[in-house]
Design a protein around this motif. Structure first.
Motif, PDB file in Angstrom:
ATOM      1  N   TYR A   1      48.861  28.456  39.979  1.00  0.00           N
ATOM      2  CA  TYR A   1      50.227  29.222  39.848  1.00  0.00           C
ATOM      3  C   TYR A   1      49.931  30.338  38.687  1.00  0.00           C
ATOM      4  O   TYR A   1      51.043  31.118  38.352  1.00  0.00           O
ATOM      5  N   ILE A   2      49.087  30.751  38.544  1.00  0.00           N
ATOM      6  CA  ILE A   2      48.718  32.189  37.617  1.00  0.00           C
ATOM      7  C   ILE A   2      48.059  32.845  38.815  1.00  0.00           C
ATOM      8  O   ILE A   2      47.116  32.725  39.524  1.00  0.00           O
ATOM      9  N   GLN A   3      48.518  34.296  38.619  1.00  0.00           N
ATOM     10  CA  GLN A   3      48.193  35.341  39.474  1.00  0.00           C
ATOM     11  C   GLN A   3      47.711  36.366  38.664  1.00  0.00           C
ATOM     12  O   GLN A   3      48.153  36.594  37.595  1.00  0.00           O
ATOM     13  N   ILE A   4      46.977  37.357  38.930  1.00  0.00           N
ATOM     14  CA  ILE A   4      46.719  38.736  38.423  1.00  0.00           C
ATOM     15  C   ILE A   4      47.197  39.925  38.994  1.00  0.00           C
ATOM     16  O   ILE A   4      47.277  39.734  40.297  1.00  0.00           O
ATOM     17  N   ASP A   5      47.499  40.868  38.302  1.00  0.00           N
ATOM     18  CA  ASP A   5      48.352  42.078  38.869  1.00  0.00           C
ATOM     19  C   ASP A   5      47.481  42.482  39.985  1.00  0.00           C
ATOM     20  O   ASP A   5      46.050  42.630  39.602  1.00  0.00           O
ATOM     21  N   LYS A   6      47.957  42.661  41.174  1.00  0.00           N
ATOM     22  CA  LYS A   6      46.862  43.246  42.313  1.00  0.00           C
ATOM     23  C   LYS A   6      46.897  44.601  42.239  1.00  0.00           C
ATOM     24  O   LYS A   6      46.200  45.230  43.045  1.00  0.00           O
ATOM     25  N   ILE A   7      47.903  45.393  41.710  1.00  0.00           N
ATOM     26  CA  ILE A   7      47.898  46.827  41.721  1.00  0.00           C
ATOM     27  C   ILE A   7      47.054  47.359  40.657  1.00  0.00           C
ATOM     28  O   ILE A   7      46.297  48.287  40.705  1.00  0.00           O
ATOM     29  N   SER A   8      46.927  46.525  39.551  1.00  0.00           N
ATOM     30  CA  SER A   8      45.915  46.830  38.517  1.00  0.00           C
ATOM     31  C   SER A   8      45.054  45.625  38.189  1.00  0.00           C
ATOM     32  O   SER A   8      45.131  45.068  37.254  1.00  0.00           O
ATOM     33  N   PRO A   9      44.029  45.318  38.704  1.00  0.00           N
ATOM     34  CA  PRO A   9      43.160  44.255  38.831  1.00  0.00           C
ATOM     35  C   PRO A   9      42.301  44.551  37.494  1.00  0.00           C
ATOM     36  O   PRO A   9      42.033  45.651  37.181  1.00  0.00           O
ATOM     37  N   PRO A  10      42.048  43.544  36.885  1.00  0.00           N
ATOM     38  CA  PRO A  10      41.063  43.446  35.709  1.00  0.00           C
ATOM     39  C   PRO A  10      39.939  44.247  35.890  1.00  0.00           C
ATOM     40  O   PRO A  10      39.098  44.178  36.780  1.00  0.00           O
ATOM     41  N   MET A  11      39.631  44.906  34.778  1.00  0.00           N
ATOM     42  CA  MET A  11      38.507  45.832  34.853  1.00  0.00           C
ATOM     43  C   MET A  11      37.159  45.064  34.454  1.00  0.00           C
ATOM     44  O   MET A  11      36.122  45.411  34.417  1.00  0.00           O
ATOM     45  N   ARG A  12      37.295  43.661  33.949  1.00  0.00           N
ATOM     46  CA  ARG A  12      36.205  42.688  33.848  1.00  0.00           C
ATOM     47  C   ARG A  12      36.181  41.638  34.764  1.00  0.00           C
ATOM     48  O   ARG A  12      37.141  41.210  35.163  1.00  0.00           O
ATOM     49  N   THR A  13      35.136  41.068  35.145  1.00  0.00           N
ATOM     50  CA  THR A  13      35.030  39.751  35.792  1.00  0.00           C
ATOM     51  C   THR A  13      35.556  38.521  35.281  1.00  0.00           C
ATOM     52  O   THR A  13      35.217  38.612  33.996  1.00  0.00           O
ATOM     53  N   LEU A  14      36.643  37.755  35.952  1.00  0.00           N
ATOM     54  CA  LEU A  14      36.904  36.529  35.362  1.00  0.00           C
ATOM     55  C   LEU A  14      36.138  35.470  36.029  1.00  0.00           C
ATOM     56  O   LEU A  14      35.932  35.743  37.321  1.00  0.00           O
ATOM     57  N   GLU A  15      36.162  34.454  35.278  1.00  0.00           N
ATOM     58  CA  GLU A  15      35.363  33.017  35.916  1.00  0.00           C
ATOM     59  C   GLU A  15      36.572  32.609  36.873  1.00  0.00           C
ATOM     60  O   GLU A  15      37.834  32.517  36.437  1.00  0.00           O
ATOM     61  N   ARG A  16      36.205  31.978  37.986  1.00  0.00           N
ATOM     62  CA  ARG A  16      36.963  31.344  39.005  1.00  0.00           C
ATOM     63  C   ARG A  16      36.258  29.909  39.226  1.00  0.00           C
ATOM     64  O   ARG A  16      35.135  29.701  38.925  1.00  0.00           O
ATOM     65  N   ASN A  17      37.333  28.922  39.718  1.00  0.00           N
ATOM     66  CA  ASN A  17      37.128  27.917  40.310  1.00  0.00           C
ATOM     67  C   ASN A  17      36.503  27.752  41.545  1.00  0.00           C
ATOM     68  O   ASN A  17      36.543  29.125  42.338  1.00  0.00           O
ATOM     69  N   GLU A  18      35.905  26.684  42.075  1.00  0.00           N
ATOM     70  CA  GLU A  18      35.262  26.810  43.718  1.00  0.00           C
ATOM     71  C   GLU A  18      36.347  27.075  44.536  1.00  0.00           C
ATOM     72  O   GLU A  18      36.046  27.734  45.510  1.00  0.00           O
ATOM     73  N   ASP A  19      37.640  26.765  44.359  1.00  0.00           N
ATOM     74  CA  ASP A  19      38.827  27.147  45.498  1.00  0.00           C
ATOM     75  C   ASP A  19      39.210  28.585  45.316  1.00  0.00           C
ATOM     76  O   ASP A  19      40.102  29.074  45.974  1.00  0.00           O
ATOM     77  N   GLY A  20      38.533  29.397  44.433  1.00  0.00           N
ATOM     78  CA  GLY A  20      38.996  30.774  44.340  1.00  0.00           C
ATOM     79  C   GLY A  20      39.963  31.051  43.169  1.00  0.00           C
ATOM     80  O   GLY A  20      40.208  32.296  42.602  1.00  0.00           O
ATOM     81  N   SER A  21      40.435  29.899  42.603  1.00  0.00           N
ATOM     82  CA  SER A  21      41.637  30.111  41.560  1.00  0.00           C
ATOM     83  C   SER A  21      40.994  30.656  40.418  1.00  0.00           C
ATOM     84  O   SER A  21      39.753  30.457  40.110  1.00  0.00           O
ATOM     85  N   PHE A  22      41.770  31.248  39.360  1.00  0.00           N
ATOM     86  CA  PHE A  22      41.044  31.722  38.234  1.00  0.00           C
ATOM     87  C   PHE A  22      40.984  30.382  37.100  1.00  0.00           C
ATOM     88  O   PHE A  22      41.783  29.618  37.049  1.00  0.00           O
ATOM     89  N   LYS A  23      39.778  30.434  36.422  1.00  0.00           N
ATOM     90  CA  LYS A  23      39.342  29.344  35.251  1.00  0.00           C
ATOM     91  C   LYS A  23      40.032  30.300  34.206  1.00  0.00           C
ATOM     92  O   LYS A  23      40.170  29.478  33.171  1.00  0.00           O
ATOM     93  N   GLU A  24      40.089  31.618  34.220  1.00  0.00           N
ATOM     94  CA  GLU A  24      40.655  32.098  33.033  1.00  0.00           C
ATOM     95  C   GLU A  24      41.214  33.319  33.396  1.00  0.00           C
ATOM     96  O   GLU A  24      41.326  33.608  34.774  1.00  0.00           O
ATOM     97  N   PHE A  25      41.937  34.039  32.684  1.00  0.00           N
ATOM     98  CA  PHE A  25      42.639  35.055  32.927  1.00  0.00           C
ATOM     99  C   PHE A  25      43.239  36.072  31.635  1.00  0.00           C
ATOM    100  O   PHE A  25      43.058  35.397  30.891  1.00  0.00           O
TER     101      PHE A  25
END
Ligand code: FES
Length: 109
Positions: free
Chosen positions: A59-83
């Motif tokens: 249920y958490i999404q990251i801004d698609k227009i301004s994606p993070p400038m750093r890599t975030l950890e993800r779960n196996e399903d592609g969802s974010f572990k952190e944001f």
């Protein structure tokens, strides 16, 4: 509103709780509820606002227009572990869902 954002410290101590919004970054929503949430760059570069997602990571999404400038950890399903709360918000699907969900975020503040 069916989503509640709950912040807690790494030891599980609750910090804050407020309704999640799909139209505003979580850091800004926290500030609008009187929480002294730490931010600096506002673009996903400095790590100051980084949070670990403990529940309902889908249920958490990251801004698609301004994606993070750093890599975030993800779960196996592609969802974010952190944001980054400065560019992350609750999804529209979460807000429209009739069930109640607590999105639990871990932050050392
Ligand atoms: S305030 Fe810098 S990454 Fe969010």
């Amino acid at each position: 509103m069916t989503v509640t954002i709950k912040f807690q410290k790494p030891d599980g101590t609750p910090i804050a709780s407020f309704p999640g919004e799909a139209t505003m970054w979580i850091s800004q929503t926290a500030k609008n509820h009187g929480i002294d949430f730490p931010t600096s760059c506002g673009v996903g570069a400095c790590w100051v606002c980084r949070c670990k997602i403990l529940s309902w990571h889908e249920y958490i999404q990251i801004d698609k227009i301004s994606p993070p400038m750093r890599t975030l950890e993800r779960n196996e399903d592609g969802s974010f572990k952190e944001f980054f709360a400065c560019i992350g918000w609750v999804t529209q699907e979460a807000v429209k869902d009739k069930a109640n969900h607590d999105v639990i975020l871990e932050k050392n503040m």
